[in-house]
Motif scaffolding. Structure first.
Motif: not given
Length: 361
Positions: A231-253, A255-259
């Motif tokens: 993956f190039n830089d553009r593809e990296v940034v695009a893929l991380l855009g999916a972090h608009a979805l869901g939230k992190t959970h302290l017990k899993n990752s 980290y805690e909270g929604p984006w």
């Protein structure tokens, strides 16, 4: 019973099914045809036992020569007689269940975790030897499911149990990736072209834990990590855009909270929040550092790397200002992620599925 005999008994049913679907875990044409034929004969003499030349120290001779000659090739082999309409039925079953079970994760729903599962089963890929990726469906085995980086994705796996029972002809790799495609589209995201043909292989096809990204790292790590996928830089940034979805959970990752606020709708909010929120670096209850805003949003250190690195930052600004561009680039990068390492037939045309809303019109 010897360890080799036990392995053969364990793996026989899965690999026999693989042969029925005409898929062989082969190597590229740089090996001679005679050597490849000998490899196939060797497999059959082992009662179709799957053998991964990278993981099996007892596997010598032909397999060793092939492994030295070229990387692994995963040949796509879709079930005979299945059409786009058959896969649309699977899509619909997943989409309807997402709607019906909308109370999951405090009414965020299953969409985000299904996207995460599709990402993680694909994120084990390594372009160096073509190992890992979504092809073999090895998430169904405990070794992959219990990778610490996969914690929480088991909820998506359980969600799909009833879908597998309804459509037993689907391979696991196809189901995991189609579930992600379904979730993206049903959450108002872009249309994702998708192709079937992944084939269930035994657990020895799994390349091992530790291949998924570390969210606590910065830009240099991210660039190096995603280079493993090609993956190039553009593809990296695009893929991380999916972090608009869901939230992190302290017990899993850890980290805690929604984006952001719209955490079950596919948007470019992630990029807008990166640029516009007042972020503060703070230690959370797990002892990890995360970026928090006064609105209750969070960003991982790997997320903030996108605005700390000048090359990434330029792309973040583009996506924050142009939803259509983000959707286009995300689609291309996500398809590449889901298909990495798979050799599809030249005449293999991707399916584009209708959403439930489109079918109601």
């Amino acid at each position: 019973m010897s360890a080799a005999a036990a392995a053969s008994r364990t793996f026989l049913p899965v690999f026999s099914n693989t042969f029925k679907r005409r898929s062989l875990y082969l190597f590229t044409a740089s090996a001679t045809a005679a050597t490849a034929a000998a490899a196939i004969s060797h497999q059959r003499s082992k009662h179709h036992q799957y053998q991964n030349p990278r993981n099996n120290n007892n596997n010598r001779g032909v397999w060793g020569a092939l492994a030295a000659a070229a990387p692994i090739v995963h040949l796509a082999s879709a079930p005979a007689g299945k059409t786009k309409e058959d896969y649309q039925k699977v899509y619909n079953a997943i989409a309807e269940k997402i709607r019906e079970e909308d109370e999951y994760d405090n009414y965020i729903g299953y969409g985000p975790v299904l996207v995460r599962l599709s990402w993680h089963v694909s994120g084990t890929f390594d372009k160096g030897d073509n190992s890992g990726g979504s092809y073999a469906g090895t998430y169904r085995f405990k070794q992959e499911e219990t990778d610490p980086s996969n914690k929480g994705t088991e909820n998506a796996g359980r969600f799909l149990d009833s879908i597998f029972k309804e459509f037993p002809w689907m391979s696991h790799g196809d189901m995991y990736t189609l579930a992600g495609v379904t979730a993206v589209q049903e959450m108002q995201g872009p249309k994702i072209p998708w192709r079937p043909g992944r084939v269930d292989l035994p657990e020895s096809a799994y390349p091992g834990q530790g291949r998924l990204p570390d969210a606590g790292q910065g830009a240099n790590y991210m660039r190096h990590f995603f280079d493993r996928f090609g993956f190039n830089d553009r593809e990296v940034v695009a893929l991380l855009g999916a972090h608009a979805l869901g939230k992190t959970h302290l017990k899993n990752s850890g980290y805690e909270g929604p984006w952001g606020a719209a955490n079950n709708t596919f948007t470019n909010e992630f990029f807008m929040n990166l640029l516009n929120e007042d972020w503060k670096l703070e230690k959370n209850d797990a002892g990890n550092m995360q970026w928090n805003s006064s609105k209750g949003y969070m960003m991982l250190p790997a997320d903030m790397a996108l605005v700390q690195d000048p090359n990434y930052l330029k792309i973040v600004k583009e996506y924050a200002n142009d939803l259509d561009l983000f959707f286009k680039d995300y689609t291309n990068a996500y398809v590449k992620l889901l298909e990495n390492g798979i050799t599809f037939p030249k005449d293999s045309k991707p399916f584009i599925f209708k959403t439930l809303d489109e079918q109601d019109l």
